[in-house]
Design a protein around this motif. Structure first.
Motif, PDB file in Angstrom:
ATOM      1  N   TYR A 172       0.861  -1.195   0.000  1.00  0.00           N
ATOM      2  CA  TYR A 172       0.000   0.000   0.000  1.00  0.00           C
ATOM      3  C   TYR A 172       0.888   1.233   0.000  1.00  0.00           C
ATOM      4  N   LEU A 173       0.295   2.370  -0.322  1.00  0.00           N
ATOM      5  CA  LEU A 173       1.080   3.602  -0.410  1.00  0.00           C
ATOM      6  C   LEU A 173       1.481   4.131   0.965  1.00  0.00           C
ATOM      7  N   GLY A 174       0.666   3.773   1.977  1.00  0.00           N
ATOM      8  CA  GLY A 174       0.970   4.238   3.326  1.00  0.00           C
ATOM      9  C   GLY A 174       0.229   5.515   3.703  1.00  0.00           C
TER      10      GLY A 174
ATOM     11  N   GLY B  10      -0.005   2.301 -10.176  1.00  0.00           N
ATOM     12  CA  GLY B  10       1.084   1.377 -10.492  1.00  0.00           C
ATOM     13  C   GLY B  10       1.376   1.410 -11.978  1.00  0.00           C
ATOM     14  N   GLY B  11       2.588   0.984 -12.329  1.00  0.00           N
ATOM     15  CA  GLY B  11       2.967   1.031 -13.747  1.00  0.00           C
ATOM     16  C   GLY B  11       3.544  -0.286 -14.251  1.00  0.00           C
ATOM     17  N   GLY B  12       3.365  -1.357 -13.457  1.00  0.00           N
ATOM     18  CA  GLY B  12       3.900  -2.660 -13.848  1.00  0.00           C
ATOM     19  C   GLY B  12       2.842  -3.514 -14.549  1.00  0.00           C
ATOM     20  N   ASP B  13       3.177  -4.796 -14.734  1.00  0.00           N
ATOM     21  CA  ASP B  13       2.248  -5.707 -15.413  1.00  0.00           C
ATOM     22  C   ASP B  13       0.945  -5.861 -14.647  1.00  0.00           C
ATOM     23  N   THR B  14       1.025  -5.931 -13.326  1.00  0.00           N
ATOM     24  CA  THR B  14      -0.202  -6.101 -12.547  1.00  0.00           C
ATOM     25  C   THR B  14      -1.121  -4.908 -12.757  1.00  0.00           C
ATOM     26  N   ALA B  15      -0.575  -3.709 -12.667  1.00  0.00           N
ATOM     27  CA  ALA B  15      -1.394  -2.502 -12.833  1.00  0.00           C
ATOM     28  C   ALA B  15      -2.044  -2.481 -14.211  1.00  0.00           C
ATOM     29  N   CYS B  16      -1.273  -2.819 -15.231  1.00  0.00           N
ATOM     30  CA  CYS B  16      -1.825  -2.803 -16.598  1.00  0.00           C
ATOM     31  C   CYS B  16      -2.894  -3.872 -16.758  1.00  0.00           C
ATOM     32  N   GLU B  17      -2.623  -5.040 -16.181  1.00  0.00           N
ATOM     33  CA  GLU B  17      -3.587  -6.136 -16.279  1.00  0.00           C
ATOM     34  C   GLU B  17      -4.880  -5.752 -15.542  1.00  0.00           C
ATOM     35  N   GLU B  18      -4.729  -5.173 -14.370  1.00  0.00           N
ATOM     36  CA  GLU B  18      -5.908  -4.807 -13.584  1.00  0.00           C
ATOM     37  C   GLU B  18      -6.673  -3.673 -14.265  1.00  0.00           C
TER      38      GLU B  18
ATOM     39  N   VAL C 197       0.454   6.700 -12.733  1.00  0.00           N
ATOM     40  CA  VAL C 197       1.834   6.199 -12.862  1.00  0.00           C
ATOM     41  C   VAL C 197       2.797   7.292 -12.390  1.00  0.00           C
ATOM     42  N   ARG C 198       3.685   6.941 -11.492  1.00  0.00           N
ATOM     43  CA  ARG C 198       4.544   8.007 -10.945  1.00  0.00           C
ATOM     44  C   ARG C 198       5.662   8.423 -11.905  1.00  0.00           C
ATOM     45  N   LYS C 199       6.041   7.519 -12.811  1.00  0.00           N
ATOM     46  CA  LYS C 199       7.131   7.833 -13.747  1.00  0.00           C
ATOM     47  C   LYS C 199       6.556   8.299 -15.094  1.00  0.00           C
ATOM     48  N   PRO C 200       7.416   8.767 -16.012  1.00  0.00           N
ATOM     49  CA  PRO C 200       6.891   9.179 -17.333  1.00  0.00           C
ATOM     50  C   PRO C 200       6.723   7.986 -18.282  1.00  0.00           C
TER      51      PRO C 200
ATOM     52  N   LEU D  92       5.726   3.397 -18.479  1.00  0.00           N
ATOM     53  CA  LEU D  92       5.256   2.184 -17.788  1.00  0.00           C
ATOM     54  C   LEU D  92       6.402   1.183 -17.691  1.00  0.00           C
ATOM     55  N   ARG D  93       6.409   0.442 -16.599  1.00  0.00           N
ATOM     56  CA  ARG D  93       7.419  -0.593 -16.445  1.00  0.00           C
ATOM     57  C   ARG D  93       6.963  -1.928 -17.072  1.00  0.00           C
ATOM     58  N   ALA D  94       5.684  -2.016 -17.344  1.00  0.00           N
ATOM     59  CA  ALA D  94       5.086  -3.273 -17.829  1.00  0.00           C
ATOM     60  C   ALA D  94       5.662  -3.705 -19.172  1.00  0.00           C
TER      61      ALA D  94
ATOM     62  N   ALA E 266      -1.914  -1.440  -7.192  1.00  0.00           N
ATOM     63  CA  ALA E 266      -1.251  -2.498  -7.963  1.00  0.00           C
ATOM     64  C   ALA E 266       0.232  -2.164  -8.022  1.00  0.00           C
ATOM     65  N   ILE E 267       0.801  -1.967  -6.827  1.00  0.00           N
ATOM     66  CA  ILE E 267       2.211  -1.555  -6.768  1.00  0.00           C
ATOM     67  C   ILE E 267       3.097  -2.697  -6.261  1.00  0.00           C
ATOM     68  N   GLY E 268       2.591  -3.915  -6.361  1.00  0.00           N
ATOM     69  CA  GLY E 268       3.389  -5.086  -6.002  1.00  0.00           C
ATOM     70  C   GLY E 268       2.925  -5.753  -4.719  1.00  0.00           C
TER      71      GLY E 268
HETATM   72  P1  NDP Z   1       6.242  -4.441 -10.249  1.00  0.00           P
HETATM   73  O1  NDP Z   1       7.204  -4.376  -9.127  1.00  0.00           O
HETATM   74  O2  NDP Z   1       6.689  -4.935 -11.554  1.00  0.00           O
HETATM   75  O3  NDP Z   1       5.652  -2.976 -10.516  1.00  0.00           O
HETATM   76  C1  NDP Z   1       5.234  -2.191  -9.463  1.00  0.00           C
HETATM   77  C2  NDP Z   1       4.783  -0.874 -10.039  1.00  0.00           C
HETATM   78  O4  NDP Z   1       4.267  -0.089  -8.978  1.00  0.00           O
HETATM   79  C3  NDP Z   1       5.902  -0.072 -10.701  1.00  0.00           C
HETATM   80  O5  NDP Z   1       5.422   0.612 -11.822  1.00  0.00           O
HETATM   81  C4  NDP Z   1       6.286   0.901  -9.603  1.00  0.00           C
HETATM   82  O6  NDP Z   1       6.743   2.139 -10.081  1.00  0.00           O
HETATM   83  C5  NDP Z   1       4.960   1.145  -8.942  1.00  0.00           C
HETATM   84  N1  NDP Z   1       5.110   1.571  -7.570  1.00  0.00           N
HETATM   85  C6  NDP Z   1       5.789   0.941  -6.567  1.00  0.00           C
HETATM   86  N2  NDP Z   1       5.679   1.636  -5.425  1.00  0.00           N
HETATM   87  C7  NDP Z   1       4.941   2.738  -5.731  1.00  0.00           C
HETATM   88  C8  NDP Z   1       4.509   3.841  -4.980  1.00  0.00           C
HETATM   89  N3  NDP Z   1       4.787   3.961  -3.672  1.00  0.00           N
HETATM   90  N4  NDP Z   1       3.764   4.792  -5.589  1.00  0.00           N
HETATM   91  C9  NDP Z   1       3.449   4.670  -6.902  1.00  0.00           C
HETATM   92  N5  NDP Z   1       3.840   3.653  -7.680  1.00  0.00           N
HETATM   93  C10 NDP Z   1       4.578   2.686  -7.090  1.00  0.00           C
HETATM   94  O7  NDP Z   1       4.994  -5.266  -9.636  1.00  0.00           O
HETATM   95  P2  NDP Z   1       3.851  -6.059 -10.415  1.00  0.00           P
HETATM   96  O8  NDP Z   1       2.929  -6.533  -9.347  1.00  0.00           O
HETATM   97  O9  NDP Z   1       3.283  -5.252 -11.503  1.00  0.00           O
HETATM   98  O10 NDP Z   1       4.586  -7.304 -11.060  1.00  0.00           O
HETATM   99  C11 NDP Z   1       5.319  -8.224 -10.241  1.00  0.00           C
HETATM  100  C12 NDP Z   1       5.927  -9.299 -11.165  1.00  0.00           C
HETATM  101  O11 NDP Z   1       4.882 -10.135 -11.676  1.00  0.00           O
HETATM  102  C13 NDP Z   1       6.641  -8.688 -12.359  1.00  0.00           C
HETATM  103  O12 NDP Z   1       7.757  -9.482 -12.652  1.00  0.00           O
HETATM  104  C14 NDP Z   1       5.633  -8.794 -13.470  1.00  0.00           C
HETATM  105  O13 NDP Z   1       6.211  -8.852 -14.758  1.00  0.00           O
HETATM  106  C15 NDP Z   1       4.918 -10.110 -13.106  1.00  0.00           C
HETATM  107  N6  NDP Z   1       3.541 -10.115 -13.633  1.00  0.00           N
HETATM  108  C16 NDP Z   1       3.326 -10.705 -14.835  1.00  0.00           C
HETATM  109  C17 NDP Z   1       2.059 -10.728 -15.370  1.00  0.00           C
HETATM  110  C18 NDP Z   1       1.855 -11.386 -16.676  1.00  0.00           C
HETATM  111  O14 NDP Z   1       2.835 -11.771 -17.296  1.00  0.00           O
HETATM  112  N7  NDP Z   1       0.623 -11.545 -17.104  1.00  0.00           N
HETATM  113  C19 NDP Z   1       0.905 -10.128 -14.686  1.00  0.00           C
HETATM  114  C20 NDP Z   1       1.249  -9.515 -13.442  1.00  0.00           C
HETATM  115  C21 NDP Z   1       2.517  -9.513 -12.953  1.00  0.00           C
HETATM  116  P3  NDP Z   1       8.200   2.330 -10.716  1.00  0.00           P
HETATM  117  O15 NDP Z   1       8.138   1.718 -12.091  1.00  0.00           O
HETATM  118  O16 NDP Z   1       8.322   3.808 -10.722  1.00  0.00           O
HETATM  119  O17 NDP Z   1       9.151   1.652  -9.795  1.00  0.00           O
END
Ligand code: NDP
Length: 331
Positions: free
Chosen positions: A138-140, A172-180, A195-198, A200-202, A258-260
């Motif tokens: 969670y963000l806290g 969130g900007g990872g795969d989970t966030a995009c999937e959700e 997304v906090r960055k410019p 996506l990490r996904a 969806a930040i992990g």
């Molecule tokens: P990730 O760690 O990959 O991504 C977390 C995202 O949350 C990042 O974009 C990160 O930003 C952001 N984040 C983290 N902390 C904060 C914060 N305090 N405030 C705002 N944003 C924040 O986690 P996921 O759960 O997305 O993925 C985990 C793993 O599972 C990965 O390896 C992923 O590839 C995998 N996965 C694969 C899927 C698939 O293949 N279908 C589906 C889901 C997950 P920043 O980029 O700036 O660090």
């Protein structure tokens, strides 16, 4: 010298724990979500006299959600708390010894395995089932805590349905966030992806799905300042545009994290094999870990599905694997 080795959460040996009282059990289960309780039900019915320690969050992550409509067998749905109470009663009905307590360290290098509970006692077990789950990050924010289960959720698959036709946000900007976000876009009127960055990490494929979905708006370089709402739940979120240096409020009914996740495997890590995030590795198609006699089930070993039903299924597998292990070795 005692053979007992105790480790703190950083994996450093802790020599203070040499003289604690010891209890011996046949099967020890750690964690009381759907995985732990299902393992307990199966183990108890197989006369393995399981002892289960509920852990830091009795009932597991489901107790932080409201309604559950996707667990088979509940045509009218149920609540997370009610389901976990039922699972507990079912486990107790067959003789599971359910106890309140937290595993604080473990030694899996000796047989029987030794687990310290609440820094107060050692439980020795012929077989160990790890069902300690994963904790969503969670963000806290204070407001996030306030609206947990009332508009704030860390699981779109679990709770998205309640926001059908409404506007929601995913952070969130990872795969989970995009999937959700993509999943929610199929149910909701509009989805904001914060997304906090410019960028996506996904993965590229996941990014393309997001960018080609017309009702998802990606808000790059935005951070969450506060979730707002009233007695009925969330009705908005205040964001800060880090690029423009100004705040903006958007109206939403649901806020999804969806930040992990953090798998709760820290105390086993010096000995047990995990992936780079900390998910315990199991032999595909089984609940077996790299240590014979130690089994893992539920979210602590599942970075992919993380559903109550898949956790329950893997709990069943862990109990059956345990029964076979004990039977083969005639404990
Ligand atoms: P990730 O760690 O990959 O991504 C977390 C995202 O949350 C990042 O974009 C990160 O930003 C952001 N984040 C983290 N902390 C904060 C914060 N305090 N405030 C705002 N944003 C924040 O986690 P996921 O759960 O997305 O993925 C985990 C793993 O599972 C990965 O390896 C992923 O590839 C995998 N996965 C694969 C899927 C698939 O293949 N279908 C589906 C889901 C997950 P920043 O980029 O700036 O660090």
């Amino acid at each position: 010298m005692s053979l007992f080795k105790s480790f703190d959460t950083k994996g450093n040996e802790d020599s203070d724990k040499q003289n604690l009282p010891v209890e011996k059990v046949k099967v020890l289960i750690l964690g009381s979500g759907p995985a732990g309780y299902t393992a307990a039900i199966y183990a108890a019915r197989a006369n393995l006299n399981p002892v289960i320690y509920e852990g830091i969050q009795p009932g597991g992550q489901l107790t932080t959600t409201t309604e559950i409509e996707n667990f088979p067998g509940y045509p009218e749905g149920t609540t997370g708390t009610a389901m976990m109470e039922d699972l507990k009663k079912q486990a107790e009905r067959f003789g599971t010894d359910v106890r309140f307590g937290i595993a604080t360290s473990a030694d899996l290098s000796v047989q029987p395995f030794r687990v310290i509970i609440d820094e107060e006692k050692v439980v020795e077990a012929d077989a160990l089932i790890i069902a300690t789950g994963a904790t969503a990050k969670y963000l806290g924010l204070e407001s996030e805590e306030k609206f947990k289960g009332q508009g704030v959720s860390a699981c779109a698959t679990c709770d998205g349905f309640f926001y059908k036709g409404k506007d929601v946000a995913v952070v969130g900007g990872g795969d989970t966030a995009c999937e959700e976000a993509t999943y929610l876009a199929g149910l909701c009127n509009k989805v904001y992806l914060i997304v906090r960055k410019p960028y996506l990490r996904a993965s590229k494929a996941m990014q393309e799905r997001v960018f080609s979905t017309s009702n998802i708006e990606v808000l790059f370089e935005h951070t969450t300042k506060e979730i707002v709402g009233d007695m009925t739940g969330v009705n908005g979120v205040v964001l800060n545009s880090t690029k423009k240096g100004e705040d903006v409020k958007i109206d939403i009914s649901g806020f999804f994290l969806a930040i992990g996740h953090h798998p709760n495997s820290d105390i086993f890590k010096p000995m047990i094999e995990t992936d780079e995030v900390g998910y315990i590795k199991t032999i595909p198609g089984t609940s077996k870990t790299n240590i014979s006699g130690v089994f893992a089930c539920g979210d602590v070993q599942d970075p992919h599905y993380r559903q109550a039903i898949t956790a329950a299924g893997s709990g069943c597998m862990a109990a059956i694997d345990t029964e076979r292990y004990l039977g083969e070795r005639k404990f």
